[in-house]
Design an enzyme around this catalytic site. Structure first.
Site, short mmCIF file in Angstrom:
data_model
loop_
_atom_site.label_atom_id
_atom_site.label_comp_id
_atom_site.label_asym_id
_atom_site.label_seq_id
_atom_site.Cartn_x
_atom_site.Cartn_y
_atom_site.Cartn_z
N LYS A 54 -110.42 -6.05 -44.39
CA LYS A 54 -111.63 -5.26 -44.16
C LYS A 54 -111.27 -3.78 -44.01
O LYS A 54 -111.85 -2.91 -44.68
CB LYS A 54 -112.36 -5.75 -42.92
CG LYS A 54 -113.63 -4.97 -42.60
CD LYS A 54 -114.32 -5.50 -41.35
CE LYS A 54 -113.59 -5.06 -40.11
NZ LYS A 54 -114.31 -5.39 -38.86
N ASP B 291 -117.70 -6.86 -42.99
CA ASP B 291 -117.82 -6.76 -41.54
C ASP B 291 -118.95 -7.68 -41.07
O ASP B 291 -119.49 -8.47 -41.86
CB ASP B 291 -118.03 -5.31 -41.10
CG ASP B 291 -119.43 -4.78 -41.41
OD1 ASP B 291 -120.21 -5.46 -42.12
OD2 ASP B 291 -119.76 -3.67 -40.93
#
Length: 243
Positions: free
Chosen positions: A134, A152
């Site tokens: 991420k 996320d």
């Protein structure tokens, strides 16, 4: 016996691709200003800021990074920093001891392995302390213009509500990244991430989404999860520039 051939990726249904891309087009029209909400000037600043953003808001990170980068402007400076001083600067972001471990560790690794420069490849970034896919995709997409999907909490929630991924895939961020990536041209990945995150922060909230004030309600299978009355839903919409 020869090893089994790898499974071919499953091509998503055309109807799903069309619906997903329609939602993205509407979100692009709704949030023309969407982009990275972390303040940064260099790839190093974005990398550190993204690590600090875990379990807190971008606004809070933006409040502490000016002092952090004034004191430690690059990887070499931060790698040599006094731990207590760094902890004090970033304390308000939460989990500051673990975050200090990460930013000191990744800075040292950058100095030792990459001459202090942030690498522009995912496989290199994810070897740095505190950096997962991420964070790596945030840096690649926004500092190096390399397309990536940022899975996320907001992104994961929305793709489940839109039914772009099934429940089994949704449990795994990497599988989610690949499944959603198959629905869109690679060039769209970074901005798709921004627009989903903006929509999640401003309308499609976790507990009470503003369904009655949602521009993509017509194509959303989860319509009705939150209030559908336009007036009530409008009160749930947030319009802050920094989330």
């Amino acid at each position: 016996m020869p090893p089994a051939a790898p499974e071919a990726p499953v091509k998503p249904p055309t109807s799903l691709v069309r619906r997903a891309r329609k939602i993205h087009r509407v979100l692009a029209e709704t949030y023309p200003e969407a982009g990275c909400e972390l303040d940064f000037r260099t790839p190093f600043e974005l990398l550190v800021a993204t690590v600090l953003s875990a379990q807190t808001t971008d606004r809070r990170v933006n409040a502490v990074t000016p002092a952090l980068f004034a004191a430690y402007p690059d990887a070499a400076a931060l790698a040599a920093a006094d731990r207590t001083a760094v902890e004090e600067i970033i304390r308000s972001t939460g989990f500051y001891r673990a975050k200090t471990d990460s930013v000191l560790g990744l800075s040292a690794a950058l100095v030792e392995r990459y001459d202090g420069e942030v690498p522009a490849r995912l496989r290199d970034l994810v070897t740095l302390p505190g950096v997962g896919r991420k964070t790596a995709n945030v840096v690649l997409g926004n500092a190096f213009d390399v397309p990536g999907l940022t899975v996320d909490t907001h992104f994961a929630r929305l793709v489940r509500r839109f039914e772009w991924v099934d429940d089994d895939v949704a449990k795994d961020p990497v599988k989610t990244e690949h499944a959603v990536g198959a629905l869109f041209p690679r060039r769209d990945w970074t901005m798709l991430s921004h627009r989903l995150i903006w929509h999640g922060r401003r309308r499609c909230h976790a507990r009470k989404p503003a369904c009655g004030a949602c521009p993509v309600a017509h194509w959303c299978p989860a319509y009705g999860t939150g209030p559908t009355d336009p007036v009530e839903a409008a009160r749930l919409v947030t319009t802050q520039g920094r989330a």
